[in-house]
Design an enzyme around this catalytic site. Structure first.
Site, PDB file in Angstrom:
ATOM      1  N   ALA A 144      25.455  -7.173 -34.113  1.00  0.00           N
ATOM      2  CA  ALA A 144      25.240  -7.763 -35.449  1.00  0.00           C
ATOM      3  C   ALA A 144      24.806  -9.205 -35.240  1.00  0.00           C
ATOM      4  O   ALA A 144      25.620 -10.079 -34.970  1.00  0.00           O
ATOM      5  CB  ALA A 144      26.532  -7.710 -36.260  1.00  0.00           C
ATOM      6  N   LYS A 176      33.049 -18.406 -28.644  1.00  0.00           N
ATOM      7  CA  LYS A 176      33.606 -17.481 -27.642  1.00  0.00           C
ATOM      8  C   LYS A 176      33.340 -16.020 -28.006  1.00  0.00           C
ATOM      9  O   LYS A 176      32.983 -15.211 -27.149  1.00  0.00           O
ATOM     10  CB  LYS A 176      35.110 -17.728 -27.473  1.00  0.00           C
ATOM     11  CG  LYS A 176      35.384 -18.975 -26.639  1.00  0.00           C
ATOM     12  CD  LYS A 176      36.854 -19.318 -26.573  1.00  0.00           C
ATOM     13  CE  LYS A 176      37.567 -18.593 -25.474  1.00  0.00           C
ATOM     14  NZ  LYS A 176      38.939 -19.119 -25.290  1.00  0.00           N
ATOM     15  N   ASP A 218      40.052  -5.439 -33.946  1.00  0.00           N
ATOM     16  CA  ASP A 218      39.994  -6.715 -34.668  1.00  0.00           C
ATOM     17  C   ASP A 218      41.234  -7.526 -34.319  1.00  0.00           C
ATOM     18  O   ASP A 218      42.279  -6.953 -33.988  1.00  0.00           O
ATOM     19  CB  ASP A 218      39.974  -6.449 -36.188  1.00  0.00           C
ATOM     20  CG  ASP A 218      39.287  -7.551 -36.965  1.00  0.00           C
ATOM     21  OD1 ASP A 218      38.219  -7.308 -37.543  1.00  0.00           O
ATOM     22  OD2 ASP A 218      39.821  -8.684 -36.998  1.00  0.00           O
ATOM     23  N   ASN A 219      41.115  -8.857 -34.390  1.00  0.00           N
ATOM     24  CA  ASN A 219      42.311  -9.695 -34.188  1.00  0.00           C
ATOM     25  C   ASN A 219      42.706 -10.408 -35.487  1.00  0.00           C
ATOM     26  O   ASN A 219      43.523 -11.318 -35.461  1.00  0.00           O
ATOM     27  CB  ASN A 219      42.088 -10.706 -33.058  1.00  0.00           C
ATOM     28  CG  ASN A 219      41.010 -11.714 -33.397  1.00  0.00           C
ATOM     29  OD1 ASN A 219      40.306 -11.553 -34.409  1.00  0.00           O
ATOM     30  ND2 ASN A 219      40.856 -12.742 -32.588  1.00  0.00           N
ATOM     31  N   THR A 234      24.439 -10.819 -47.197  1.00  0.00           N
ATOM     32  CA  THR A 234      24.875  -9.554 -47.782  1.00  0.00           C
ATOM     33  C   THR A 234      26.134  -9.799 -48.606  1.00  0.00           C
ATOM     34  O   THR A 234      26.936 -10.664 -48.260  1.00  0.00           O
ATOM     35  CB  THR A 234      25.133  -8.533 -46.656  1.00  0.00           C
ATOM     36  OG1 THR A 234      23.909  -8.362 -45.932  1.00  0.00           O
ATOM     37  CG2 THR A 234      25.582  -7.187 -47.192  1.00  0.00           C
ATOM     38  N   GLY A 256      39.457 -11.408 -40.810  1.00  0.00           N
ATOM     39  CA  GLY A 256      39.518 -10.120 -41.516  1.00  0.00           C
ATOM     40  C   GLY A 256      40.912  -9.836 -42.029  1.00  0.00           C
ATOM     41  O   GLY A 256      41.820 -10.656 -41.879  1.00  0.00           O
ATOM     42  N   TYR A 259      20.707  -7.430 -20.672  1.00  0.00           N
ATOM     43  CA  TYR A 259      21.339  -6.168 -20.257  1.00  0.00           C
ATOM     44  C   TYR A 259      20.379  -4.999 -20.450  1.00  0.00           C
ATOM     45  O   TYR A 259      20.358  -4.056 -19.657  1.00  0.00           O
ATOM     46  CB  TYR A 259      22.642  -5.920 -21.042  1.00  0.00           C
ATOM     47  CG  TYR A 259      23.861  -6.403 -20.302  1.00  0.00           C
ATOM     48  CD1 TYR A 259      24.089  -7.767 -20.120  1.00  0.00           C
ATOM     49  CD2 TYR A 259      24.776  -5.505 -19.760  1.00  0.00           C
ATOM     50  CE1 TYR A 259      25.205  -8.219 -19.421  1.00  0.00           C
ATOM     51  CE2 TYR A 259      25.890  -5.954 -19.063  1.00  0.00           C
ATOM     52  CZ  TYR A 259      26.097  -7.298 -18.898  1.00  0.00           C
ATOM     53  OH  TYR A 259      27.195  -7.745 -18.202  1.00  0.00           O
ATOM     54  N   TYR A 285      27.548 -21.336 -34.669  1.00  0.00           N
ATOM     55  CA  TYR A 285      27.294 -19.952 -35.098  1.00  0.00           C
ATOM     56  C   TYR A 285      25.887 -19.528 -34.679  1.00  0.00           C
ATOM     57  O   TYR A 285      25.702 -18.500 -34.025  1.00  0.00           O
ATOM     58  CB  TYR A 285      27.441 -19.876 -36.614  1.00  0.00           C
ATOM     59  CG  TYR A 285      27.240 -18.504 -37.214  1.00  0.00           C
ATOM     60  CD1 TYR A 285      28.114 -17.459 -36.931  1.00  0.00           C
ATOM     61  CD2 TYR A 285      26.173 -18.252 -38.093  1.00  0.00           C
ATOM     62  CE1 TYR A 285      27.940 -16.199 -37.509  1.00  0.00           C
ATOM     63  CE2 TYR A 285      26.003 -17.003 -38.668  1.00  0.00           C
ATOM     64  CZ  TYR A 285      26.889 -15.980 -38.375  1.00  0.00           C
ATOM     65  OH  TYR A 285      26.709 -14.739 -38.942  1.00  0.00           O
TER      66      TYR A 285
HETATM   67  N1  LIG Z   1      28.000 -10.923 -44.336  1.00  0.00           N
HETATM   68  C1  LIG Z   1      26.799 -11.385 -44.062  1.00  0.00           C
HETATM   69  O1  LIG Z   1      26.042 -11.701 -44.985  1.00  0.00           O
HETATM   70  C2  LIG Z   1      26.312 -11.519 -42.640  1.00  0.00           C
HETATM   71  C3  LIG Z   1      25.046 -12.083 -42.430  1.00  0.00           C
HETATM   72  C4  LIG Z   1      24.578 -12.190 -41.127  1.00  0.00           C
HETATM   73  C5  LIG Z   1      25.330 -11.722 -40.068  1.00  0.00           C
HETATM   74  N2  LIG Z   1      26.564 -11.190 -40.285  1.00  0.00           N
HETATM   75  C6  LIG Z   1      27.324 -10.748 -39.103  1.00  0.00           C
HETATM   76  O2  LIG Z   1      28.016  -9.538 -39.366  1.00  0.00           O
HETATM   77  C7  LIG Z   1      29.266  -9.542 -38.697  1.00  0.00           C
HETATM   78  C8  LIG Z   1      30.395  -9.269 -39.683  1.00  0.00           C
HETATM   79  O3  LIG Z   1      30.395 -10.278 -40.691  1.00  0.00           O
HETATM   80  P1  LIG Z   1      31.330 -10.187 -41.963  1.00  0.00           P
HETATM   81  O4  LIG Z   1      30.572 -10.737 -43.099  1.00  0.00           O
HETATM   82  O5  LIG Z   1      31.884  -8.835 -42.066  1.00  0.00           O
HETATM   83  O6  LIG Z   1      32.465 -11.259 -41.565  1.00  0.00           O
HETATM   84  P2  LIG Z   1      34.060 -11.105 -41.600  1.00  0.00           P
HETATM   85  O7  LIG Z   1      34.617 -12.454 -41.294  1.00  0.00           O
HETATM   86  O8  LIG Z   1      34.475 -10.458 -42.869  1.00  0.00           O
HETATM   87  O9  LIG Z   1      34.344 -10.091 -40.412  1.00  0.00           O
HETATM   88  C9  LIG Z   1      34.383 -10.479 -39.071  1.00  0.00           C
HETATM   89  C10 LIG Z   1      35.553  -9.781 -38.428  1.00  0.00           C
HETATM   90  O10 LIG Z   1      35.590 -10.095 -37.035  1.00  0.00           O
HETATM   91  C11 LIG Z   1      36.937 -10.328 -36.665  1.00  0.00           C
HETATM   92  N3  LIG Z   1      36.954 -11.165 -35.459  1.00  0.00           N
HETATM   93  C12 LIG Z   1      36.502 -12.425 -35.312  1.00  0.00           C
HETATM   94  N4  LIG Z   1      36.673 -12.851 -34.050  1.00  0.00           N
HETATM   95  C13 LIG Z   1      37.251 -11.823 -33.376  1.00  0.00           C
HETATM   96  C14 LIG Z   1      37.655 -11.631 -32.029  1.00  0.00           C
HETATM   97  N5  LIG Z   1      37.523 -12.605 -31.115  1.00  0.00           N
HETATM   98  N6  LIG Z   1      38.195 -10.429 -31.675  1.00  0.00           N
HETATM   99  C15 LIG Z   1      38.332  -9.434 -32.578  1.00  0.00           C
HETATM  100  N7  LIG Z   1      37.959  -9.558 -33.872  1.00  0.00           N
HETATM  101  C16 LIG Z   1      37.424 -10.745 -34.260  1.00  0.00           C
HETATM  102  C17 LIG Z   1      37.545 -11.000 -37.879  1.00  0.00           C
HETATM  103  O11 LIG Z   1      38.962 -10.947 -37.908  1.00  0.00           O
HETATM  104  C18 LIG Z   1      36.903 -10.207 -39.006  1.00  0.00           C
HETATM  105  O12 LIG Z   1      37.668  -9.074 -39.355  1.00  0.00           O
HETATM  106  C19 LIG Z   1      29.404 -10.886 -37.992  1.00  0.00           C
HETATM  107  O13 LIG Z   1      29.052 -10.734 -36.635  1.00  0.00           O
HETATM  108  C20 LIG Z   1      28.392 -11.753 -38.707  1.00  0.00           C
HETATM  109  O14 LIG Z   1      27.904 -12.758 -37.879  1.00  0.00           O
HETATM  110  C21 LIG Z   1      27.080 -11.089 -41.556  1.00  0.00           C
END
Ligand SMILES: NC(=O)c1ccc[n+]([C@@H]2O[C@H](COP(=O)([O-])OP(=O)(O)OC[C@H]3O[C@@H](n4cnc5c(N)ncnc54)[C@H](O)[C@@H]3O)[C@@H](O)[C@H]2O)c1
Length: 311
Positions: A114, A91, A31-32, A175, A36, A159, A145
């Site tokens: 995801a 990106k 993670d970056n 969620t 998060g 792929y 998005y």
């Molecule tokens: N929570 C939901 O309801 C929901 C719904 C649909 C899809 N999703 C998908 O699930 C995944 C997680 O969502 P979430 O709710 O936990 O969001 P979140 O923002 O809590 O977590 C995303 C994490 O990705 C990290 N991140 C972002 N860009 C990055 C990069 N370039 N390199 C490394 N780390 C990076 C962030 O720091 C963060 O910790 C996402 O891909 C999101 O699109 C979530």
């Protein structure tokens, strides 16, 4: 298995990491900290099967040694985040997914994406089955998005078809649960935080738009089952219980014992009118369906926010 979770410091990535460790796997969390927090992984400090690497997955991912699976969860995920981080969102969905697929190919790992119900856009078919292609505005503000995820699905399938890579795609519907950020702008966290702080509960539009809310433990269980299944086409995982945003506001207000007023604001651009997963395929294929009712999940989530806001 040795598994990589990108976005491990996020809401879902951290819960997924917990589940994978509980299933006796070894996990590298990456993670970056774009959206998060280290706090979400603090309880894993010193865990013998967990390792954390700080890295932006939109850049090349250096790797040595074996790897059995990659869960690509890194991406800003709430509207507040991706509207503020449009380029990073595009990106990580495009270059980040490509990098993860490359790593999966080089190591022979299974790749798990995801994705999101947002690939359906403002849907013209309700509820949404996997076969629906969606109604997305590619150049609207939310397009960064939605289109990043649509591209991520497309390159994952490429792929799979072209390189024969083992891939899985989950389309996650809204969620909620502990470890959401208090000010991430998602409807459940917004309402709970506003109610607990006695601030007006802000409803966009007239509150008649619908959403379905899946508790995080149900979602993670569906994800783990999908990872172990043979399905390479996208699969919806979410809770088909459908509520209007107004109903959710009343429920949260009642459960928190709050006196907050309801305040109505203009509907944001391209906000979906309805949202509800068709989970027929997940039921048949994974023998999965959500078991935590909204009220029960909200109790846990409200408790969590009480602690976070109080501490
Ligand atoms: N929570 C939901 O309801 C929901 C719904 C649909 C899809 N999703 C998908 O699930 C995944 C997680 O969502 P979430 O709710 O936990 O969001 P979140 O923002 O809590 O977590 C995303 C994490 O990705 C990290 N991140 C972002 N860009 C990055 C990069 N370039 N390199 C490394 N780390 C990076 C962030 O720091 C963060 O910790 C996402 O891909 C999101 O699109 C979530």
């Amino acid at each position: 298995m040795k598994l990589l979770v990108t976005g491990a410091a996020g809401f879902l990535g951290s819960h997924l990491t917990d589940r994978l460790l509980a299933e006796d796997h070894s996990v590298v969390g990456m993670d970056n900290f774009l959206t998060g927090s280290e706090r979400n992984l603090a309880h894993l400090a010193g865990h013998p099967r967990f390792e954390f690497r700080r890295h932006n997955v939109a850049e090349f991912i250096p790797w040595k040694g074996p790897l059995d699976g990659i869960f690509h969860f890194a991406s800003p995920a709430s509207p507040v985040d991706y509207l503020q981080l449009p380029i990073q969102t595009l990106k990580v969905g495009s270059l980040g997914t490509h990098n993860c697929l490359g790593l999966a190919r080089a190591t022979g790992a299974r790749f798990f994406l995801a994705s999101t119900s947002e690939v359906y856009g403002d849907p013209l078919v309700h509820p949404q089955p996997e076969s629906y292609w969606g109604n997305v505005n590619p150049i609207g503000v939310r397009g960064v998005y939605d289109e990043a995820k649509r591209f991520a699905e497309a390159i994952t399938m490429a792929y799979h078809r072209f390189h024969g890579l083992e891939t899985r795609i989950v389309r996650i519907f809204n969620t909620y649960g502990p470890r959401m950020r208090p000010h991430d702008g998602r409807v459940v966290s917004n309402f709970i935080v506003q109610a607990l702080q006695g601030e007006p509960i802000t409803i966009y539009g007239d509150g008649s738009q619908t959403r379905s809310f899946c508790y995080v433990s149900d979602l993670i269980d569906g994800i783990y089952r999908l990872f172990r299944s043979e399905r390479s086409e996208p699969l919806n995982v979410g809770n088909p219980g459908e509520f209007t945003v107004g109903e959710l506001a009343e429920l949260v207000r009642g459960m928190t014992g709050s006196n907050s007023q309801l305040q109505y604001r203009p509907l944001p651009q391209d906000d979906p009118r309805v949202r509800k997963p068709d989970i027929t395929a997940a039921r048949a294929l994974l023998g999965w369906e959500p078991v935590v009712p909204l009220r029960e999940g909200l109790v846990e989530t409200i408790d969590y926010f009480r602690k976070v806001l109080g501490g």
